[in-house]
Design an enzyme around this catalytic site. Structure first.
Site, PDB file in Angstrom:
ATOM      1  CE  LYS A 120       5.476  16.820 -14.867  1.00 17.75           C
ATOM      2  NZ  LYS A 120       5.724  15.599 -15.640  1.00 17.75           N
ATOM      3  NE  ARG A 156      -4.217  -1.791   1.990  1.00 12.07           N
ATOM      4  CZ  ARG A 156      -4.318  -2.846   2.794  1.00 12.07           C
ATOM      5  NH1 ARG A 156      -3.422  -3.029   3.753  1.00 12.07           N
ATOM      6  NH2 ARG A 156      -5.302  -3.699   2.647  1.00 12.07           N
ATOM      7  CG  ASN A 165      -1.402  15.478 -20.466  1.00 16.21           C
ATOM      8  OD1 ASN A 165      -0.461  14.702 -20.362  1.00 16.21           O
ATOM      9  ND2 ASN A 165      -2.290  15.649 -19.503  1.00 16.21           N
ATOM     10  CD  GLU A 191      -3.624  15.475 -16.337  1.00 19.30           C
ATOM     11  OE1 GLU A 191      -4.369  14.951 -17.171  1.00 19.30           O
ATOM     12  OE2 GLU A 191      -2.418  15.185 -16.211  1.00 19.30           O
ATOM     13  CE  LYS A 246      -0.403  13.197 -15.372  1.00 19.14           C
ATOM     14  NZ  LYS A 246      -0.686  13.541 -16.782  1.00 19.14           N
ATOM     15  CG  HIS A 277      -0.785   9.212 -25.387  1.00 15.82           C
ATOM     16  ND1 HIS A 277      -1.380   9.584 -24.195  1.00 15.82           N
ATOM     17  CD2 HIS A 277       0.552   9.293 -25.170  1.00 15.82           C
ATOM     18  CE1 HIS A 277      -0.438   9.884 -23.313  1.00 15.82           C
ATOM     19  NE2 HIS A 277       0.731   9.719 -23.883  1.00 15.82           N
ATOM     20  CG  HIS A 307       1.259  14.223 -24.083  1.00 12.46           C
ATOM     21  ND1 HIS A 307       1.900  15.407 -24.341  1.00 12.46           N
ATOM     22  CD2 HIS A 307       2.115  13.476 -23.334  1.00 12.46           C
ATOM     23  CE1 HIS A 307       3.098  15.387 -23.754  1.00 12.46           C
ATOM     24  NE2 HIS A 307       3.250  14.226 -23.154  1.00 12.46           N
ATOM     25  CG  HIS A 333       6.288   9.958 -25.034  1.00 10.26           C
ATOM     26  ND1 HIS A 333       4.917   9.814 -25.056  1.00 10.26           N
ATOM     27  CD2 HIS A 333       6.542  11.042 -24.253  1.00 10.26           C
ATOM     28  CE1 HIS A 333       4.362  10.759 -24.323  1.00 10.26           C
ATOM     29  NE2 HIS A 333       5.318  11.525 -23.831  1.00 10.26           N
ATOM     30  CD  GLU A 380       7.175  15.539 -23.136  1.00  8.11           C
ATOM     31  OE1 GLU A 380       6.608  16.584 -22.761  1.00  8.11           O
ATOM     32  OE2 GLU A 380       6.553  14.485 -23.386  1.00  8.11           O
ATOM     33  NE  ARG A 391       0.708  16.473 -13.309  1.00  4.98           N
ATOM     34  CZ  ARG A 391       1.354  15.694 -12.456  1.00  4.98           C
ATOM     35  NH1 ARG A 391       1.093  15.789 -11.159  1.00  4.98           N
ATOM     36  NH2 ARG A 391       2.259  14.832 -12.857  1.00  4.98           N
TER      37      ARG A 391
END
Length: 372
Positions: A232, A126, A250, A242, A148, A257, A253, A274, A190, A246
């Site tokens: 960032k 956990r 992306n 997000e 993330k 993606h 993206h 990527h 990026e 935030r």
């Protein structure tokens, strides 16, 4: 002259105990335990790395942990290793070696290693401590910062994951010396993103210093990494999970993606990396806004020119529009079945919009797809 070292703090409001530091500079890999002080590293440590990075750097980190039980778990190289199968293998290693809640995971590698290690740390017992030691430019300026974590599913990238912050991020710029030109360029995609969404002056600085960056000039590169991390950190501090600003991170993206997902579905994990997909996706987003009369042709040209200088693709691959739509509808930003895109409104500014006119999106995709 010794290289300047930078320190960036990721402050999480009202959650001071989860705030952490990003250390940036040359040779920092040999000072890992000093840099994470005053935090105490647990007695059980697993270093997660990949088959390329492990032989280069794992021993350097492991030597500093001689008084601890240290395991090195090595995964295959590439996006296909960011899977539930790899996740299960790491978990099995931890369980079989009797690791407990008082343990830590060190992510030593690029974004795949960092994302997987973070998800393992978030879920083992956990939640256990983890540290990011990113070795690629893309990971240093993006995936290692902000918490993330995820693994991929055949249906899409990063669909299984959690928000889970590291205890610290150690960025040794010397690690970038071993990157291929292609991997290095992916990181620059990026870096450019931060200028487009947040800092027009930084974008201008990138234009002026493009050649120095390509030549991997140490001082120039260290500043670019530090400024990217600062931006960032500011965004993550304002919106950790997000719900608002935030999402701007992306940019490109959703389109990117889709490009990656199509390549991976065909079994070709090397067709598009990527950062390359993000670059092409960013120009689709800019094209869409130009069509709406809300982004100038001159600014589209500036982005295209900078990506060209960094040897990044400026056109997406040809793909049926129905396939584009299918992949994009699986994007995590989709709400109530409606597409939400990050769109630039000027160099240095962007916003999140719900877009329902698929015909207009299609037009932008076709305009920025590989010319015959």
């Amino acid at each position: 002259m010794s290289l300047q070292k930078h320190h960036v703090r990721v402050g999480l409001p009202q959650q001071h105990e989860r705030s952490y530091s990003i250390h940036i500079g040359a040779g920092l890999l040999t000072a890992f335990t000093d840099l994470i002080a005053p935090r105490t590293l647990p007695k059980q440590v697993l270093i997660l790395t990949d088959a390329n990075v492990g032989p280069l750097y794992a021993n350097t980190v492991q030597q500093q942990l001689a008084d601890r039980t240290v395991l090195v778990h090595t995964i295959n190289v590439g996006e296909q290793a960011k899977s539930l199968a790899s996740f299960t293998e790491v978990m099995t290693t931890l369980i079989e070696h009797n690791f407990n809640r008082d343990s830590a995971i060190i992510a030593l590698g690029g974004g795949v290693v960092g994302d997987l290690a973070g998800f393992v740390a978030a879920t083992f017992q956990r939640g256990v401590d983890f540290y990011q030691v990113p070795t690629t430019l893309l990971a240093q300026v993006d995936s290692s910062v902000g918490g993330k974590t995820a693994v991929n599913h055949p249906g899409g990238k990063n669909l299984i994951g959690a928000f889970y912050q590291p205890q610290a991020v150690i960025i040794d710029t010397n690690c970038l010396e071993t990157l291929t030109p292609r991997d290095f360029a992916c990181g620059l995609a990026e870096v450019v993103k931060y200028g487009i969404i947040y800092d027009a002056d930084f974008f201008s600085w990138l234009e002026v210093n493009a050649q120095a960056l390509l030549q991997r000039d140490a001082e120039t590169l260290t500043y670019a990494i530090a400024r990217s991390c600062e931006i960032k950190a500011e965004i993550v501090a304002e919106d950790e999970q997000e719900h608002g600003i935030r999402a701007l991170l992306n940019l490109g993206h959703t389109f990117g993606h889709a490009i990656e997902a199509a390549a991976h579905a065909s079994g070709d994990y090397k067709a598009w990396f990527h950062g390359e997909a993000v670059a092409a996706g960013t120009l689709i987003a800019a094209q869409y806004m130009q069509q709406q009369g809300e982004f100038t042709h001159a600014d589209v040209a500036r982005i295209e020119r900078l990506f060209k200088q960094f040897e990044l693709p400026i056109y997406a691959p040809e793909m049926p529009l129905s396939q584009w739509q299918g992949y994009m509808q699986r994007d995590k930003k989709v709400k109530a079945g409606k597409l939400r895109l990050i769109l630039p409104t000027a160099i240095g500014r962007a916003e999140v919009r719900t877009v329902t006119d698929w015909d207009a999106v299609s037009q932008a995709i076709l305009a920025r797809s590989a010319p015959q």
